[in-house]
Design a protein around this motif. Structure first.
Motif, PDB file in Angstrom:
ATOM      1  N   PHE A 198      -9.497   0.366   2.626  1.00  0.00           N
ATOM      2  CA  PHE A 198      -9.337   0.342   1.182  1.00  0.00           C
ATOM      3  C   PHE A 198     -10.205  -0.720   0.514  1.00  0.00           C
ATOM      4  N   ASP A 199     -10.761  -0.379  -0.630  1.00  0.00           N
ATOM      5  CA  ASP A 199     -11.572  -1.327  -1.390  1.00  0.00           C
ATOM      6  C   ASP A 199     -10.744  -2.561  -1.734  1.00  0.00           C
ATOM      7  N   VAL A 201      -9.479  -4.661   0.286  1.00  0.00           N
ATOM      8  CA  VAL A 201      -8.489  -4.998   1.323  1.00  0.00           C
ATOM      9  C   VAL A 201      -9.246  -5.178   2.639  1.00  0.00           C
ATOM     10  N   ASN A 233      -7.889   6.160  -0.955  1.00  0.00           N
ATOM     11  CA  ASN A 233      -7.166   5.111  -1.669  1.00  0.00           C
ATOM     12  C   ASN A 233      -5.768   4.872  -1.114  1.00  0.00           C
ATOM     13  N   HIS A 234      -5.239   3.685  -1.373  1.00  0.00           N
ATOM     14  CA  HIS A 234      -3.862   3.386  -0.986  1.00  0.00           C
ATOM     15  C   HIS A 234      -2.924   3.633  -2.178  1.00  0.00           C
ATOM     16  N   ASP A 237       0.275  -0.359  -2.172  1.00  0.00           N
ATOM     17  CA  ASP A 237       0.831  -1.363  -1.256  1.00  0.00           C
ATOM     18  C   ASP A 237      -0.207  -1.906  -0.275  1.00  0.00           C
ATOM     19  N   LYS A 238      -1.449  -1.414  -0.370  1.00  0.00           N
ATOM     20  CA  LYS A 238      -2.560  -1.849   0.466  1.00  0.00           C
ATOM     21  C   LYS A 238      -2.403  -1.492   1.944  1.00  0.00           C
TER      22      LYS A 238
END
Length: 262
Positions: A198-199, A201, A233-234, A237-238
């Motif tokens: 994820f961007d 993260v 994407n998440h 909550d990452k």
């Protein structure tokens, strides 16, 4: 307005009835079974939307009670947080690519489960379950009805720490062999998915080790494939993918499977 409401109500009644009872099964060789295993990103944590409630009578799932019913999210029942996953989209694509067959999904993923819990007799306190043993029971229930055609695996987050990541590769290789032995199909396709990229993260080094181990193993073990999670994407909550990402993952798993079996 009234007619639209009545049609919607009829749709809900038909859908509910279809899910509440055992679905009609085809001949064993026309019922393609797929095992869904891993942790929460296989179980699915996406928000359930209207499109996820629409059933396809050619895509079934083994319910918590061990009954074959039309697949509908959430398919898993490992935790109350279970939601949209990748399985239903995968099943729909495989069904479309194989006219005349039905797809049977066997949900067995357990949120948070390290790979070490996927061994006989191991108890996982977080869900008060035995991931491997519980899966074995469900596989034994499912196999008499159809033919196992693939194993889908998505896991790794719980092993992305010092002391675990370094030994992930031999554990995954052992798991692949044990799963194929369990289903009596030494060459059955095994598809492993990538953890979320994820961007904003960044990964720790241990997550990179787990990812590398999975990628390399997929190149060396016969009939094994790796599915990337790039660009997804998440849900905020990452950790877990959002609903659209799970559906895209289902497409990527299906593309990998069809490429392996064409």
């Amino acid at each position: 307005m009234r007619r639209t409401f009545l049609l919607h109500l009829l749709s809900v009644i038909i859908t509910t009835g279809a899910v509440a009872q055992d679905a009609a099964l085809p001949a064993k060789d026309k019922f393609f079974l797929f095992l869904l295993v891993g942790q929460s990103n296989m179980a699915g944590r996406g928000v359930v939307e209207e499109q996820d409630k629409v059933v396809n009578l050619n895509v079934l799932m083994l319910s918590k009670e061990g009954k074959w019913v039309p697949a509908m999210d959430p398919m898993h029942f490992d935790k109350p947080a279970a939601g949209v996953g990748l399985g239903k989209t995968f099943g729909q694509i495989i069904a479309k690519a194989n006219p005349g067959v039905k797809i049977g999904l066997i949900p067995c993923a357990v949120g948070g489960s390290p790979i070490d819990t996927w061994k006989p007799g191991v108890y996982y306190p977080a869900t008060k379950s035995h991931p491997w043993d519980d899966m074995v029971k469900r596989v034994e229930t499912a196999l008499p009805a159809g033919t196992l055609k693939g194993i889908l695996w998505h896991q790794g987050e719980s092993d992305s720490s010092t002391g675990l990541a370094e030994n992930y590769r031999p554990k995954l290789e052992d798991l692949v062999q044990r799963l194929r032995t369990l289903v009596k199909a030494p060459d059955v396709p095994f598809i492993a998915g990538q953890m979320g990229m994820f961007d904003g993260v960044p990964w720790n080094p241990e997550k990179g080790l787990v990812d590398k181990a999975t990628r390399e193993l997929a190149k060396e073990v016969p009939h094994m494939a790796f599915v990337t999670a790039e660009g997804l994407n998440h849900k905020g909550d990452k950790v877990h993918f959002d609903s659209a990402a799970y559906r895209e993952l289902g497409k990527r798993y299906a593309a990998a499977y069809l490429k392996m079996t064409k």
